[in-house]
Write a protein that holds these residues in place. Structure first.
Motif, short mmCIF file in Angstrom:
data_model
loop_
_atom_site.label_atom_id
_atom_site.label_comp_id
_atom_site.label_asym_id
_atom_site.label_seq_id
_atom_site.Cartn_x
_atom_site.Cartn_y
_atom_site.Cartn_z
N GLU A 21 0.86 -1.18 0.00
CA GLU A 21 0.00 0.00 0.00
C GLU A 21 0.90 1.23 0.00
OE1 GLU A 21 -3.41 0.18 0.02
OE2 GLU A 21 -3.42 -2.00 -0.21
N TYR A 22 0.42 2.33 -0.54
CA TYR A 22 1.17 3.58 -0.57
C TYR A 22 0.32 4.67 0.08
CZ TYR A 22 4.34 1.13 -3.57
OH TYR A 22 5.25 0.21 -4.04
N TYR A 23 0.88 5.29 1.13
CA TYR A 23 0.14 6.26 1.92
C TYR A 23 0.65 7.67 1.66
CZ TYR A 23 -1.09 2.02 4.41
OH TYR A 23 -1.53 0.77 4.73
N VAL A 63 4.14 13.19 -2.10
CA VAL A 63 4.92 12.37 -1.17
C VAL A 63 4.11 11.12 -0.80
CG1 VAL A 63 5.95 12.26 1.13
CG2 VAL A 63 6.19 14.32 -0.27
N ARG A 64 4.73 9.95 -0.99
CA ARG A 64 4.09 8.68 -0.64
C ARG A 64 5.08 7.86 0.17
NH1 ARG A 64 0.93 11.22 -3.24
NH2 ARG A 64 -0.75 10.50 -4.57
N VAL A 65 4.55 7.05 1.09
CA VAL A 65 5.36 6.12 1.88
C VAL A 65 4.72 4.75 1.74
CG1 VAL A 65 6.21 5.52 4.17
CG2 VAL A 65 6.07 7.92 3.49
N CYS A 66 5.50 3.76 1.37
CA CYS A 66 4.94 2.42 1.19
C CYS A 66 4.79 1.70 2.53
CB CYS A 66 5.78 1.60 0.22
SG CYS A 66 7.40 1.11 0.81
N LYS A 74 0.86 -1.38 7.87
CA LYS A 74 -0.12 -0.34 7.51
C LYS A 74 -0.09 0.75 8.56
CE LYS A 74 -4.05 -2.59 9.67
NZ LYS A 74 -5.41 -3.03 9.53
N LYS A 75 -0.49 1.95 8.16
CA LYS A 75 -0.47 3.06 9.11
C LYS A 75 -1.64 2.92 10.09
CE LYS A 75 -3.16 6.44 6.54
NZ LYS A 75 -3.24 7.81 6.11
N SER A 76 -1.47 3.50 11.27
CA SER A 76 -2.52 3.45 12.28
C SER A 76 -3.41 4.68 12.18
CB SER A 76 -1.91 3.35 13.68
OG SER A 76 -1.23 4.54 13.98
N TYR A 77 -4.46 4.66 12.97
CA TYR A 77 -5.40 5.78 12.98
C TYR A 77 -4.79 7.00 13.67
CZ TYR A 77 -8.73 2.24 11.60
OH TYR A 77 -9.37 1.25 10.92
#
Length: 117
Positions: A21-23, A63-66, A74-77
């Motif tokens: 995923e890319y955030y 800007v993206r972070v995988c 995965k990123k948290s809330y």
């Protein structure tokens, strides 16, 4: 446009690594109260510090972070500030080993909360 990870030394691209995923860089939330604005601006500052690049000449919207740079993938809330995935902490192009202890500490905290209730 090819989506690439912005972490220095990371070669992950969305067209090659389809399982990641890319955030986007977290935005500062200004319409949900002062506490939420403070929390979101702190998170954005931490993300930029962990990425460790100068984005003055680049479009910061790109800007993206995988997901390879998060402990659990995965990123948290936003309101889960104690999570080790609140900001990217793994494989940041420099030595950082605090992510394992942060994950262990977070798991212990969740276990204590579960036992209390």
């Amino acid at each position: 446009m090819v989506v690439k990870c912005s972490i220095f030394g990371c070669t992950n691209r969305k067209d090659h690594e389809t399982d990641l995923e890319y955030y986007r860089l977290p935005a500062v939330v200004t319409n949900q109260g002062e506490e939420c604005e403070k929390l979101s601006s702190e998170r954005r500052r931490l993300w930029l510090a962990n990425i460790g690049q100068n984005f003055e000449n680049k479009n910061i919207q790109n800007v993206r972070v995988c997901s390879a740079h998060f402990v659990n993938g995965k990123k948290s809330y936003l309101h889960d500030k104690l999570s080790p995935d609140w900001a990217p902490t793994v494989n940041l192009g420099r030595k950082r080993h605090a992510s394992e202890t942060a994950c262990d500490r977070y798991d212990r905290m969740l276990e204590r909360k579960r036992r209390k209730s």
